[in-house]
Motif scaffolding. Structure first.
Motif, PDB file in Angstrom:
ATOM      1  N   ARG A 137       5.515   1.708  -0.750  1.00 54.26           N
ATOM      2  CA  ARG A 137       4.254   2.635  -1.215  1.00 54.26           C
ATOM      3  C   ARG A 137       3.711   3.346  -0.365  1.00 54.26           C
ATOM      4  O   ARG A 137       3.028   4.471  -0.554  1.00 54.26           O
ATOM      5  N   ALA A 138       3.271   2.609   0.974  1.00 48.72           N
ATOM      6  CA  ALA A 138       2.676   3.510   1.931  1.00 48.72           C
ATOM      7  C   ALA A 138       3.112   4.713   2.630  1.00 48.72           C
ATOM      8  O   ALA A 138       2.724   5.922   2.865  1.00 48.72           O
ATOM      9  N   ASP A 139       4.653   4.593   2.508  1.00 42.83           N
ATOM     10  CA  ASP A 139       5.432   5.735   2.807  1.00 42.83           C
ATOM     11  C   ASP A 139       5.187   6.927   1.843  1.00 42.83           C
ATOM     12  O   ASP A 139       5.213   8.167   2.048  1.00 42.83           O
ATOM     13  N   ILE A 140       5.335   6.646   0.593  1.00 44.55           N
ATOM     14  CA  ILE A 140       5.158   7.349  -0.476  1.00 44.55           C
ATOM     15  C   ILE A 140       3.527   8.188  -0.389  1.00 44.55           C
ATOM     16  O   ILE A 140       3.560   9.329  -0.497  1.00 44.55           O
TER      17      ILE A 140
ATOM     18  N   PHE B 207     -14.050   5.322   2.312  1.00 44.06           N
ATOM     19  CA  PHE B 207     -14.706   5.597   1.224  1.00 44.06           C
ATOM     20  C   PHE B 207     -14.556   6.838   0.306  1.00 44.06           C
ATOM     21  O   PHE B 207     -14.304   6.529  -0.803  1.00 44.06           O
ATOM     22  N   VAL B 208     -14.479   7.761   0.731  1.00 41.95           N
ATOM     23  CA  VAL B 208     -14.337   9.101   0.037  1.00 41.95           C
ATOM     24  C   VAL B 208     -13.125   9.414  -0.224  1.00 41.95           C
ATOM     25  O   VAL B 208     -12.630   9.462  -1.444  1.00 41.95           O
ATOM     26  N   ASN B 209     -11.812   9.670   0.486  1.00 41.25           N
ATOM     27  CA  ASN B 209     -10.807   9.766   0.320  1.00 41.25           C
ATOM     28  C   ASN B 209     -10.112   8.881  -0.603  1.00 41.25           C
ATOM     29  O   ASN B 209      -9.290   9.174  -1.430  1.00 41.25           O
ATOM     30  N   LEU B 210     -10.399   7.555  -0.247  1.00 39.81           N
ATOM     31  CA  LEU B 210      -9.303   6.765  -0.776  1.00 39.81           C
ATOM     32  C   LEU B 210     -10.069   6.377  -2.159  1.00 39.81           C
ATOM     33  O   LEU B 210      -9.178   6.213  -3.193  1.00 39.81           O
ATOM     34  N   GLY B 211     -11.386   6.613  -2.225  1.00 36.67           N
ATOM     35  CA  GLY B 211     -11.986   6.300  -3.611  1.00 36.67           C
ATOM     36  C   GLY B 211     -11.504   7.419  -4.597  1.00 36.67           C
ATOM     37  O   GLY B 211     -11.228   7.124  -5.638  1.00 36.67           O
ATOM     38  N   ALA B 212     -11.652   8.617  -3.978  1.00 43.30           N
ATOM     39  CA  ALA B 212     -11.483   9.815  -4.816  1.00 43.30           C
ATOM     40  C   ALA B 212      -9.882   9.901  -5.140  1.00 43.30           C
ATOM     41  O   ALA B 212      -9.394  10.294  -6.213  1.00 43.30           O
ATOM     42  N   GLY B 213      -8.898   9.326  -4.366  1.00 46.23           N
ATOM     43  CA  GLY B 213      -7.655   9.199  -4.491  1.00 46.23           C
ATOM     44  C   GLY B 213      -7.317   8.310  -5.459  1.00 46.23           C
ATOM     45  O   GLY B 213      -6.357   8.745  -6.542  1.00 46.23           O
ATOM     46  N   ILE B 214      -7.820   7.166  -5.621  1.00 42.60           N
ATOM     47  CA  ILE B 214      -7.397   6.125  -6.701  1.00 42.60           C
ATOM     48  C   ILE B 214      -8.105   6.679  -7.958  1.00 42.60           C
ATOM     49  O   ILE B 214      -7.552   6.644  -9.260  1.00 42.60           O
TER      50      ILE B 214
ATOM     51  N   PRO C  74       1.017  -5.426  -8.380  1.00 36.57           N
ATOM     52  CA  PRO C  74      -0.135  -4.579  -8.533  1.00 36.57           C
ATOM     53  C   PRO C  74      -0.544  -4.450  -6.756  1.00 36.57           C
ATOM     54  O   PRO C  74      -1.087  -3.238  -6.384  1.00 36.57           O
ATOM     55  N   SER C  75      -0.464  -5.467  -6.088  1.00 36.10           N
ATOM     56  CA  SER C  75      -0.942  -5.301  -4.754  1.00 36.10           C
ATOM     57  C   SER C  75      -0.286  -4.556  -3.979  1.00 36.10           C
ATOM     58  O   SER C  75      -0.772  -3.863  -2.813  1.00 36.10           O
ATOM     59  N   ALA C  76       1.139  -4.063  -4.268  1.00 37.73           N
ATOM     60  CA  ALA C  76       1.788  -2.966  -3.567  1.00 37.73           C
ATOM     61  C   ALA C  76       1.085  -1.631  -3.334  1.00 37.73           C
ATOM     62  O   ALA C  76       1.199  -1.128  -2.378  1.00 37.73           O
ATOM     63  N   TYR C  77       0.590  -1.375  -4.582  1.00 38.69           N
ATOM     64  CA  TYR C  77      -0.497   0.035  -4.620  1.00 38.69           C
ATOM     65  C   TYR C  77      -1.304  -0.032  -3.597  1.00 38.69           C
ATOM     66  O   TYR C  77      -1.575   0.864  -2.955  1.00 38.69           O
ATOM     67  N   PHE C  78      -2.145  -1.201  -3.666  1.00 36.53           N
ATOM     68  CA  PHE C  78      -3.174  -1.394  -2.806  1.00 36.53           C
ATOM     69  C   PHE C  78      -2.796  -1.408  -1.200  1.00 36.53           C
ATOM     70  O   PHE C  78      -3.627  -0.584  -0.458  1.00 36.53           O
ATOM     71  N   VAL C  79      -1.873  -1.895  -0.994  1.00 36.69           N
ATOM     72  CA  VAL C  79      -1.229  -2.219   0.528  1.00 36.69           C
ATOM     73  C   VAL C  79      -1.045  -0.682   0.881  1.00 36.69           C
ATOM     74  O   VAL C  79      -1.332  -0.112   1.922  1.00 36.69           O
ATOM     75  N   GLY C  80      -0.279   0.160  -0.211  1.00 32.19           N
ATOM     76  CA  GLY C  80       0.285   1.525   0.351  1.00 32.19           C
ATOM     77  C   GLY C  80      -1.224   2.148   0.648  1.00 32.19           C
ATOM     78  O   GLY C  80      -1.026   3.197   1.726  1.00 32.19           O
ATOM     79  N   LYS C  81      -2.040   1.998  -0.263  1.00 31.29           N
ATOM     80  CA  LYS C  81      -3.274   2.923  -0.044  1.00 31.29           C
ATOM     81  C   LYS C  81      -4.140   2.654   1.103  1.00 31.29           C
ATOM     82  O   LYS C  81      -4.521   3.532   2.025  1.00 31.29           O
ATOM     83  N   VAL C  82      -4.319   1.402   1.414  1.00 25.53           N
ATOM     84  CA  VAL C  82      -4.757   0.969   2.696  1.00 25.53           C
ATOM     85  C   VAL C  82      -4.142   1.467   3.889  1.00 25.53           C
ATOM     86  O   VAL C  82      -4.699   1.838   4.756  1.00 25.53           O
TER      87      VAL C  82
END
Length: 263
Positions: free
Chosen positions: A8-11, A70-77, A96-104
């Motif tokens: 997911r991080a790669d995506i 804060f800004v980019n991650l929050g706005a992206g979600i 669902p945790s895979a999504y958050f791992v990828g975002k982080v």
């Protein structure tokens, strides 16, 4: 789950780097602000070899971390929720945790690049000296980890405040800019800020992240310009850790996979 998170991080990274306008804005904002403020505010502080230009670098590091997390991650979600991406992922056969791992992980990669750019500008243009001791590099590392965690989790928790992708920028940028000013990111030295503004900034993690980075990248001779003439690293760690835990609990309570229209 780890492999799914990496996938997911790669995506997420592919999506981010394909949006050249977002890439340029994300990486150039703290650099341009540093160059502009460092060129406007000059001179050397009394009793210290630190210049006003060098004093801005740690604050811009903290501001860049907060902007990316804060800004980019929050706005992206918020955008993913608005266009239905979260709803589709919720129904997919992946945790669902895979999504958050990828975002982080995406946020960490972007943050690392941003830090390198800001430090490069500080060293090349303003003669900033990088830490010469492992202890100061360790300080920079744990401030970065705790600050990224606190701001990132706050971004996740606040993502529900944006009712659409269009409003996300305003929802996140306004508090970011206000807190950046109250935290001394755009001002030098921080002790010159009015007391009410200092007290407001002290309630949030950005102020303490900036102070931690100053402890890592500036000599102790500049302590006379700090609010209490001390780096207060124990207090910095405690407040950032408390915000990390508090933001995680808030995110667990407020996060939703569905947008407002579907509720």
């Amino acid at each position: 789950m780890i492999m799914l998170g990496l996938a997911r991080a790669d995506i997420e990274l592919r999506i981010f780097f394909r949006q050249w306008d977002a890439v340029i804005f994300t990486f150039s904002l703290p650099v341009i602000l540093l160059v502009m403020l460092g060129s406007i505010f000059t001179g050397v502080y009394e009793g210290s070899p630190v210049t006003a230009s060098q004093y801005f670098v740690p604050g811009m590091l903290a501001g860049g971390v907060a902007s990316t997390t804060f800004v980019n991650l929050g706005a992206g979600i918020a955008a993913d929720r608005d266009d239905g991406t979260l709803r589709r992922l919720r129904g997919a056969p992946v945790p669902p945790s895979a999504y958050f791992v990828g975002k982080v992980l995406m946020a960490l990669v972007v943050t690392a690049i941003e830090i390198v750019l800001v430090l490069a500008v500080g060293v090349v243009l303003f003669d900033l000296s990088l830490p010469s001791s492992p202890q100061r590099w360790f300080t920079a590392a744990w401030v970065l980890v705790l600050g990224t965690a606190a701001c990132g989790l706050l971004g996740i928790a606040a993502s529900g405040l944006a009712r659409s992708a269009r409003s996300a920028g305003a929802v996140f940028n306004l508090p970011y800019l206000v807190l950046a000013f109250c935290s001394g990111v755009f001002f030098t030295p921080i002790s010159a800020l009015p007391a009410p503004i200092l007290q407001a900034g002290a309630l949030f993690p950005l102020r303490w992240m900036a102070q931690g980075f100053r402890a890592a990248f500036l000599p102790d001779s500049i302590l006379s310009q700090e609010v209490v003439h001390s780096w207060e690293l124990g207090k910095v760690a405690l407040i950032l850790a408390a915000w990390t835990v508090g933001a995680m609990l808030l995110a667990l309570r407020t996060f939703s996979w569905h947008n407002h229209r579907d509720r």
